[in-house]
Design a protein around this motif. Structure first.
Motif, PDB file in Angstrom:
ATOM      1  N   ALA A   1      11.790   1.033   2.590  1.00  0.00           N
ATOM      2  CA  ALA A   1      11.191   0.190   1.697  1.00  0.00           C
ATOM      3  C   ALA A   1       9.505   0.361   1.718  1.00  0.00           C
ATOM      4  O   ALA A   1       8.967   0.243   0.597  1.00  0.00           O
ATOM      5  CB  ALA A   1      11.275  -1.268   2.174  1.00  0.00           C
ATOM      6  N   LEU A   2       8.830   0.915   2.772  1.00  0.00           N
ATOM      7  CA  LEU A   2       7.460   1.056   2.769  1.00  0.00           C
ATOM      8  C   LEU A   2       7.350   2.479   2.001  1.00  0.00           C
ATOM      9  O   LEU A   2       6.138   2.470   1.251  1.00  0.00           O
ATOM     10  CB  LEU A   2       6.874   1.338   4.273  1.00  0.00           C
ATOM     11  N   ARG A   3       8.175   3.489   2.130  1.00  0.00           N
ATOM     12  CA  ARG A   3       7.950   4.606   1.176  1.00  0.00           C
ATOM     13  C   ARG A   3       8.077   4.349  -0.155  1.00  0.00           C
ATOM     14  O   ARG A   3       7.517   4.778  -1.077  1.00  0.00           O
ATOM     15  CB  ARG A   3       9.159   5.312   1.571  1.00  0.00           C
ATOM     16  N   TYR A   4       9.218   3.544  -0.618  1.00  0.00           N
ATOM     17  CA  TYR A   4       9.375   2.979  -1.999  1.00  0.00           C
ATOM     18  C   TYR A   4       7.898   2.480  -2.590  1.00  0.00           C
ATOM     19  O   TYR A   4       7.830   2.795  -3.857  1.00  0.00           O
ATOM     20  CB  TYR A   4      10.370   1.975  -2.055  1.00  0.00           C
ATOM     21  N   ARG A   5       7.331   1.782  -1.753  1.00  0.00           N
ATOM     22  CA  ARG A   5       6.008   1.193  -2.540  1.00  0.00           C
ATOM     23  C   ARG A   5       4.759   2.154  -2.116  1.00  0.00           C
ATOM     24  O   ARG A   5       3.472   1.837  -2.327  1.00  0.00           O
ATOM     25  CB  ARG A   5       5.561  -0.311  -1.783  1.00  0.00           C
ATOM     26  N   GLY A   6       4.924   3.289  -1.499  1.00  0.00           N
ATOM     27  CA  GLY A   6       4.102   4.212  -1.213  1.00  0.00           C
ATOM     28  C   GLY A   6       2.983   3.994   0.094  1.00  0.00           C
ATOM     29  O   GLY A   6       2.123   4.733   0.293  1.00  0.00           O
TER      30      GLY A   6
ATOM     31  N   ARG B   1       4.530   9.060   8.334  1.00  0.00           N
ATOM     32  CA  ARG B   1       3.007   8.854   8.431  1.00  0.00           C
ATOM     33  C   ARG B   1       2.539   7.771   7.260  1.00  0.00           C
ATOM     34  O   ARG B   1       3.286   7.576   6.391  1.00  0.00           O
ATOM     35  CB  ARG B   1       2.346   9.947   8.222  1.00  0.00           C
ATOM     36  N   LEU B   2       1.427   7.229   7.361  1.00  0.00           N
ATOM     37  CA  LEU B   2       1.081   6.424   6.403  1.00  0.00           C
ATOM     38  C   LEU B   2       0.842   6.962   5.087  1.00  0.00           C
ATOM     39  O   LEU B   2       0.502   8.155   5.071  1.00  0.00           O
ATOM     40  CB  LEU B   2      -0.394   5.902   6.770  1.00  0.00           C
ATOM     41  N   GLY B   3       1.102   6.309   3.989  1.00  0.00           N
ATOM     42  CA  GLY B   3       1.058   6.708   2.725  1.00  0.00           C
ATOM     43  C   GLY B   3      -0.354   6.512   1.664  1.00  0.00           C
ATOM     44  O   GLY B   3      -1.082   5.757   2.414  1.00  0.00           O
ATOM     45  N   ALA B   4      -0.365   6.990   0.840  1.00  0.00           N
ATOM     46  CA  ALA B   4      -1.570   6.588   0.186  1.00  0.00           C
ATOM     47  C   ALA B   4      -1.959   5.565  -0.261  1.00  0.00           C
ATOM     48  O   ALA B   4      -2.899   4.834  -0.243  1.00  0.00           O
ATOM     49  CB  ALA B   4      -1.705   7.494  -1.176  1.00  0.00           C
ATOM     50  N   ALA B   5      -0.807   4.250  -0.299  1.00  0.00           N
ATOM     51  CA  ALA B   5      -1.252   3.101  -0.710  1.00  0.00           C
ATOM     52  C   ALA B   5      -1.732   2.228   0.484  1.00  0.00           C
ATOM     53  O   ALA B   5      -2.636   1.446   0.011  1.00  0.00           O
ATOM     54  CB  ALA B   5       0.119   2.400  -1.305  1.00  0.00           C
ATOM     55  N   ALA B   6      -1.320   2.570   1.635  1.00  0.00           N
ATOM     56  CA  ALA B   6      -1.940   1.779   2.631  1.00  0.00           C
ATOM     57  C   ALA B   6      -3.631   2.359   2.811  1.00  0.00           C
ATOM     58  O   ALA B   6      -4.277   1.527   3.094  1.00  0.00           O
ATOM     59  CB  ALA B   6      -1.214   2.402   3.978  1.00  0.00           C
ATOM     60  N   LEU B   7      -3.673   3.398   2.433  1.00  0.00           N
ATOM     61  CA  LEU B   7      -5.128   4.069   2.505  1.00  0.00           C
ATOM     62  C   LEU B   7      -5.940   3.309   1.419  1.00  0.00           C
ATOM     63  O   LEU B   7      -7.310   3.106   1.575  1.00  0.00           O
ATOM     64  CB  LEU B   7      -5.221   5.650   2.541  1.00  0.00           C
ATOM     65  N   VAL B   8      -5.339   3.290   0.279  1.00  0.00           N
ATOM     66  CA  VAL B   8      -6.192   2.616  -0.922  1.00  0.00           C
ATOM     67  C   VAL B   8      -6.497   1.274  -0.557  1.00  0.00           C
ATOM     68  O   VAL B   8      -7.440   0.824  -0.848  1.00  0.00           O
ATOM     69  CB  VAL B   8      -5.411   2.688  -2.089  1.00  0.00           C
ATOM     70  N   LEU B   9      -5.602   0.316   0.254  1.00  0.00           N
ATOM     71  CA  LEU B   9      -5.878  -0.825   0.638  1.00  0.00           C
ATOM     72  C   LEU B   9      -7.242  -1.045   1.224  1.00  0.00           C
ATOM     73  O   LEU B   9      -7.924  -1.895   1.016  1.00  0.00           O
ATOM     74  CB  LEU B   9      -4.769  -1.356   1.352  1.00  0.00           C
ATOM     75  N   GLY B  10      -7.186  -0.046   2.416  1.00  0.00           N
ATOM     76  CA  GLY B  10      -8.471  -0.240   3.144  1.00  0.00           C
ATOM     77  C   GLY B  10      -9.754   0.148   2.251  1.00  0.00           C
ATOM     78  O   GLY B  10     -10.955  -0.315   2.421  1.00  0.00           O
ATOM     79  N   GLY B  11      -9.816   1.050   1.273  1.00  0.00           N
ATOM     80  CA  GLY B  11     -10.693   1.331   0.408  1.00  0.00           C
ATOM     81  C   GLY B  11     -11.348   0.193  -0.722  1.00  0.00           C
ATOM     82  O   GLY B  11     -12.189   0.008  -0.883  1.00  0.00           O
ATOM     83  N   THR B  12      -9.996  -0.626  -1.003  1.00  0.00           N
ATOM     84  CA  THR B  12     -10.235  -1.489  -2.161  1.00  0.00           C
ATOM     85  C   THR B  12     -11.044  -2.525  -1.260  1.00  0.00           C
ATOM     86  O   THR B  12     -11.756  -3.296  -1.774  1.00  0.00           O
ATOM     87  CB  THR B  12      -9.055  -1.884  -2.585  1.00  0.00           C
TER      88      THR B  12
END
Length: 255
Positions: free
Chosen positions: A50-55, A66-77
């Motif tokens: 499920a986490l992979r589906y949402r990135g 490993r963490l995907g780009a969507a998780a990294l974008v959250l921190g940046g946002t």
């Protein structure tokens, strides 16, 4: 005994994200992650799917997660320039109340520092400032604190970069001396370089070692000398970190 999460599946997903964050860029195998989270491999595999589906998670060629780009974008946002004033305003207000001085929040934009927020004391400071104002980074305490933190994170400025940032506003050699001093002390300073009679001291606000903002105390020069200076530096370098949101800090400083 701690309360159980109201939604177990969401709780497992959050625990999986925390476990992925701990593994770093190399990731970890499913069995290791399952042991870390404390769930069966089959259960965690569904969560990771499920986490992979949402990135929010990704799988490497060797099968590690490993963490995907969507998780990294959250921190940046979350720590974007638009959000920083609201996130850090309580810390600015607390710092200003402690030292009874003008406190600024700034961020680097090219060669300039942009003032994102400020908190003013009740007494007059005799300095004009405004949110949205731009100042050359090379001759402001805020800019020097940011640049020193970038260098500490590995982005060392060579002579060409120093000259570009200094521009016509500052001497590259003077900027290098200011950054070296900021490295040694853990804070940057400016003494009547932007406005006669006004001095500033500043620290970078860092996340994972990299600057996301800088905070300064601005005061008449006589209030940033001697014992008053030590008191304000102590508040900036030692009190401010406890006022910041979780995950943010300041470089190690010595007043």
């Amino acid at each position: 005994m701690p309360d159980l999460s109201p939604i177990a599946s969401v709780d497992k997903a959050l625990l999986a994200l925390e476990a992925l964050a701990r593994t770093g860029a190399t990731g970890a195998q499913l069995a290791d992650l399952a042991a870390d989270v404390g769930v069966h491999k089959t259960t965690l595999h569904r969560t990771l799917s499920a986490l992979r589906y949402r990135g929010y998670a990704e799988q490497t060629p060797d099968g590690s997660y490993r963490l995907g780009a969507a998780a990294l974008v959250l921190g940046g946002t979350y720590l974007s320039e638009e959000n920083l004033p609201a996130l850090l305003h309580p810390a600015l207000a607390a710092l200003s109340a402690q030292v009874d001085e003008l406190v600024h929040l700034g961020a680097l934009a090219g060669r300039e520092i942009v003032y994102l927020d400020k908190v003013e004391p009740q007494r007059a400071v005799r300095v004009w400032s405004a949110v949205g104002r731009h100042q050359p980074a090379a001759r402001t305490a805020l800019g020097r604190a940011w640049l020193a933190a970038e260098e500490a994170a590995g982005d060392v400025l060579d002579d060409t970069a120093l000259a570009r940032i200094a521009g016509q506003d500052a001497d590259p050699a003077a900027l290098r001396r200011a950054l070296d001093a900021a490295h040694a002390r853990g804070y940057a300073e400016e003494d009547e370089e932007s406005e006669p009679g006004i001095a500033c001291v500043a620290v970078a606000v860092v996340r994972a070692g990299r600057p996301v903002a800088a905070v300064s105390i601005t005061a008449p020069a006589e209030r940033l000398a001697g014992a008053p200076r030590r008191e304000r530096l102590d508040a900036l370098c030692r009190s401010l970190p406890a006022m910041l949101p979780a995950g943010l800090g300041v470089p190690g400083a010595s007043a």
